[in-house]
Scaffold this motif. Sequence first.
Motif, PDB file in Angstrom:
ATOM      1  N   PRO A 315       0.825  -1.227   0.000  1.00  0.00           N
ATOM      2  CA  PRO A 315       0.000   0.000   0.000  1.00  0.00           C
ATOM      3  C   PRO A 315       0.850   1.265   0.000  1.00  0.00           C
ATOM      4  CG  PRO A 315      -0.870  -1.589   1.571  1.00  0.00           C
ATOM      5  CD  PRO A 315       0.446  -2.149   1.081  1.00  0.00           C
ATOM      6  N   ILE A 316       2.027   1.213   0.644  1.00  0.00           N
ATOM      7  CA  ILE A 316       2.891   2.409   0.641  1.00  0.00           C
ATOM      8  C   ILE A 316       3.444   2.627  -0.768  1.00  0.00           C
ATOM      9  CG2 ILE A 316       4.987   3.445   1.580  1.00  0.00           C
ATOM     10  CD1 ILE A 316       4.406   1.999   4.222  1.00  0.00           C
ATOM     11  N   ALA A 317       3.794   1.530  -1.437  1.00  0.00           N
ATOM     12  CA  ALA A 317       4.252   1.668  -2.833  1.00  0.00           C
ATOM     13  C   ALA A 317       3.142   2.290  -3.685  1.00  0.00           C
ATOM     14  CB  ALA A 317       4.640   0.293  -3.391  1.00  0.00           C
ATOM     15  N   GLU A 318       1.890   1.968  -3.341  1.00  0.00           N
ATOM     16  CA  GLU A 318       0.775   2.553  -4.103  1.00  0.00           C
ATOM     17  C   GLU A 318       0.632   4.051  -3.845  1.00  0.00           C
ATOM     18  OE1 GLU A 318      -2.584  -0.009  -3.335  1.00  0.00           O
ATOM     19  OE2 GLU A 318      -1.540  -1.653  -4.343  1.00  0.00           O
ATOM     20  N   ILE A 319       0.995   4.502  -2.643  1.00  0.00           N
ATOM     21  CA  ILE A 319       0.980   5.968  -2.409  1.00  0.00           C
ATOM     22  C   ILE A 319       1.996   6.617  -3.352  1.00  0.00           C
ATOM     23  CG2 ILE A 319       1.213   7.876  -0.786  1.00  0.00           C
ATOM     24  CD1 ILE A 319       0.786   6.033   1.532  1.00  0.00           C
ATOM     25  N   LYS A 320       3.161   5.978  -3.468  1.00  0.00           N
ATOM     26  CA  LYS A 320       4.193   6.522  -4.359  1.00  0.00           C
ATOM     27  C   LYS A 320       3.659   6.610  -5.790  1.00  0.00           C
ATOM     28  CE  LYS A 320       8.395   7.603  -5.840  1.00  0.00           C
ATOM     29  NZ  LYS A 320       8.789   9.041  -5.753  1.00  0.00           N
ATOM     30  N   LEU A 321       3.002   5.550  -6.232  1.00  0.00           N
ATOM     31  CA  LEU A 321       2.450   5.544  -7.590  1.00  0.00           C
ATOM     32  C   LEU A 321       1.402   6.651  -7.748  1.00  0.00           C
ATOM     33  CD1 LEU A 321       2.068   4.168 -10.388  1.00  0.00           C
ATOM     34  CD2 LEU A 321       0.323   2.731  -9.319  1.00  0.00           C
ATOM     35  N   ALA A 322       0.530   6.783  -6.737  1.00  0.00           N
ATOM     36  CA  ALA A 322      -0.519   7.811  -6.803  1.00  0.00           C
ATOM     37  C   ALA A 322       0.111   9.197  -6.842  1.00  0.00           C
ATOM     38  CB  ALA A 322      -1.443   7.683  -5.590  1.00  0.00           C
ATOM     39  N   HIS A 323       1.160   9.392  -6.037  1.00  0.00           N
ATOM     40  CA  HIS A 323       1.800  10.706  -5.987  1.00  0.00           C
ATOM     41  C   HIS A 323       2.443  11.070  -7.321  1.00  0.00           C
ATOM     42  CE1 HIS A 323       5.438  13.242  -5.197  1.00  0.00           C
ATOM     43  NE2 HIS A 323       4.461  14.018  -4.818  1.00  0.00           N
ATOM     44  N   GLU A 324       3.224  10.136  -7.859  1.00  0.00           N
ATOM     45  CA  GLU A 324       3.922  10.443  -9.133  1.00  0.00           C
ATOM     46  C   GLU A 324       2.907  10.616 -10.263  1.00  0.00           C
ATOM     47  OE1 GLU A 324       7.446  10.100 -10.296  1.00  0.00           O
ATOM     48  OE2 GLU A 324       8.418   9.711  -8.378  1.00  0.00           O
ATOM     49  N   SER A 325       1.848   9.808 -10.263  1.00  0.00           N
ATOM     50  CA  SER A 325       0.832   9.939 -11.315  1.00  0.00           C
ATOM     51  C   SER A 325       0.166  11.309 -11.215  1.00  0.00           C
ATOM     52  CB  SER A 325      -0.238   8.860 -11.179  1.00  0.00           C
ATOM     53  OG  SER A 325       0.348   7.595 -11.099  1.00  0.00           O
ATOM     54  N   ALA A 326      -0.170  11.721 -10.006  1.00  0.00           N
ATOM     55  CA  ALA A 326      -0.821  13.016  -9.809  1.00  0.00           C
ATOM     56  C   ALA A 326       0.076  14.148 -10.289  1.00  0.00           C
ATOM     57  CB  ALA A 326      -1.172  13.202  -8.330  1.00  0.00           C
ATOM     58  N   ARG A 327       1.366  14.042  -9.977  1.00  0.00           N
ATOM     59  CA  ARG A 327       2.333  15.078 -10.413  1.00  0.00           C
ATOM     60  C   ARG A 327       2.364  15.171 -11.933  1.00  0.00           C
ATOM     61  NH1 ARG A 327       7.335  15.980 -10.645  1.00  0.00           N
ATOM     62  NH2 ARG A 327       7.554  18.069  -9.811  1.00  0.00           N
ATOM     63  N   LEU A 328       2.430  14.016 -12.572  1.00  0.00           N
ATOM     64  CA  LEU A 328       2.515  14.032 -14.044  1.00  0.00           C
ATOM     65  C   LEU A 328       1.280  14.689 -14.646  1.00  0.00           C
ATOM     66  CD1 LEU A 328       4.044  10.491 -14.691  1.00  0.00           C
ATOM     67  CD2 LEU A 328       5.201  12.694 -14.991  1.00  0.00           C
ATOM     68  N   LEU A 329       0.106  14.360 -14.092  1.00  0.00           N
ATOM     69  CA  LEU A 329      -1.131  14.957 -14.609  1.00  0.00           C
ATOM     70  C   LEU A 329      -1.140  16.468 -14.382  1.00  0.00           C
ATOM     71  CD1 LEU A 329      -3.701  12.277 -13.364  1.00  0.00           C
ATOM     72  CD2 LEU A 329      -3.094  12.757 -15.747  1.00  0.00           C
TER      73      LEU A 329
END
Length: 412
Positions: A315-329
Amino acid sequence: MSVSDATNASPVSTGDAEPPRLLSGAESILEALIDVDHPRKVAASRWAAEHLTDPSLAERDHSCTFWAEGWKRLADRGMFGLLADERHGGQNLELCAALLTIEGLGHGCRDEGLIFAMSSQVLTMQLTLQRFGSKDQQDRWMPHLLSGDAFGAFAMTEPNSGSDAYSLSTTAERTSEGYVLNGEKAWITMAPLADVFVVFATVNPDVGRWGITSFLVPGDTPGLIVGPNMPKSGMRTTPFANVRFENCAIPESARIGAEGAGASMFSSAMEAERGFLLASGVGALQRVLEDTVEFASSREQFGQAIGAFQGVSHPIAEIKLAHESARLLLYKAAALQQRGDASMMAAALAKLGASEAVLSGSLTSLEVHGARGYVTEYEVEREVRNALGGVIYGGSSAIQKNIIARLLGLPG
Ligand SMILES: Cc1cc2nc3c(=O)[nH]c(=O)nc-3n(C[C@H](O)[C@H](O)[C@H](O)COP(=O)(O)OP(=O)(O)OC[C@H]3O[C@@H](n4cnc5c(N)ncnc54)[C@H](O)[C@@H]3O)c2cc1C
């Protein structure tokens, strides 16, 4: 009410020198996109951690108290002028550069309500004034907004007109000297302190959106009545209230642009709000991620750090994914606007992706912290409460999905 009335803040040290200006054009956009630790963002974060850390935050969050001194520090650092013209004392930065700074503030400052209020003023109220206001209107208000001596608010939503914003019922009736406003605005960020409001009203309810007109109304105008500060779930340090207009007479010079041009001004402001208001939230999500990694690395159960359990680390790795995805958008939407390209789809995706990422990431963090995440003392639950509003303001997640579906050509 002005900040200088509300605080005795002395000038704030500006800390390290500003990092060099970004390269211009494509390189600056690419840098913002790929560099999570971009120097401009890191500098803003460090400054915020040093100058915007307030030991009374938990108490202010509890009592819904705005930090006037923090606002003044932001103003002294030039934060209200990130996107403003140099003739008003602004920095006139490219959009990606301004967002890197706001993202950094969100990362370094734990008073998210303060940075939310700042971004809201800069991205909705000030941008509308900059893009559409007359020279007189800009010269009257921009220097005071930039210096932090005046607060600005943006008033569109009404008790019966939220997602369906163009169904507003506040009227602006023509008189020989100008207009008379009547109606009510709801959930207005900064309203309890605002010295000046951008207000949307209709000059002709029969013509729908074509009657919507915007006005610049000083907060002390007779007939403009601000309700009490409303306690809310998150962003509790951001003042927030309803505003009533009761036979509120304003001169013709208060109108922004032409009669009937308000809907397109609102649409322009919403594209900025959608695309970019979550920048500070994305910065905050990175801090939440860092705090969560630290906690999961040190908290032990069953003889090992809980972060060693896959049920916690994934789940922590998923926060990382959510964060980087949000930044890119976020930076894609900014890059398109910076280049002058159409960005409606990108802005809706950024708003949807970033607000949902911040909310889901904060919830994961709370769960990883166990009871410590849930009790107020450890301040993790505040991050969840602060994230809740993101899926509502600037158009709810459902409304962003409607926009995306419409742009995809789906029927409806
Ligand atoms: C923290 C915060 C700050 C705000 N600051 C400001 C401000 O400064 N200025 C301002 O003008 N406003 C502000 N607002 C108001 C905000 O813009 C509105 O709350 C928002 O537009 C939603 O309107 P509503 O609350 O009336 O909800 P409604 O429009 O009543 O929606 C209620 C629910 O119905 C759903 N819904 C509605 N229509 C549809 C549809 N067509 N399809 C699918 N679902 C739908 C929504 O997604 C939502 O879940 C703020 C709100 C918050 C929470």
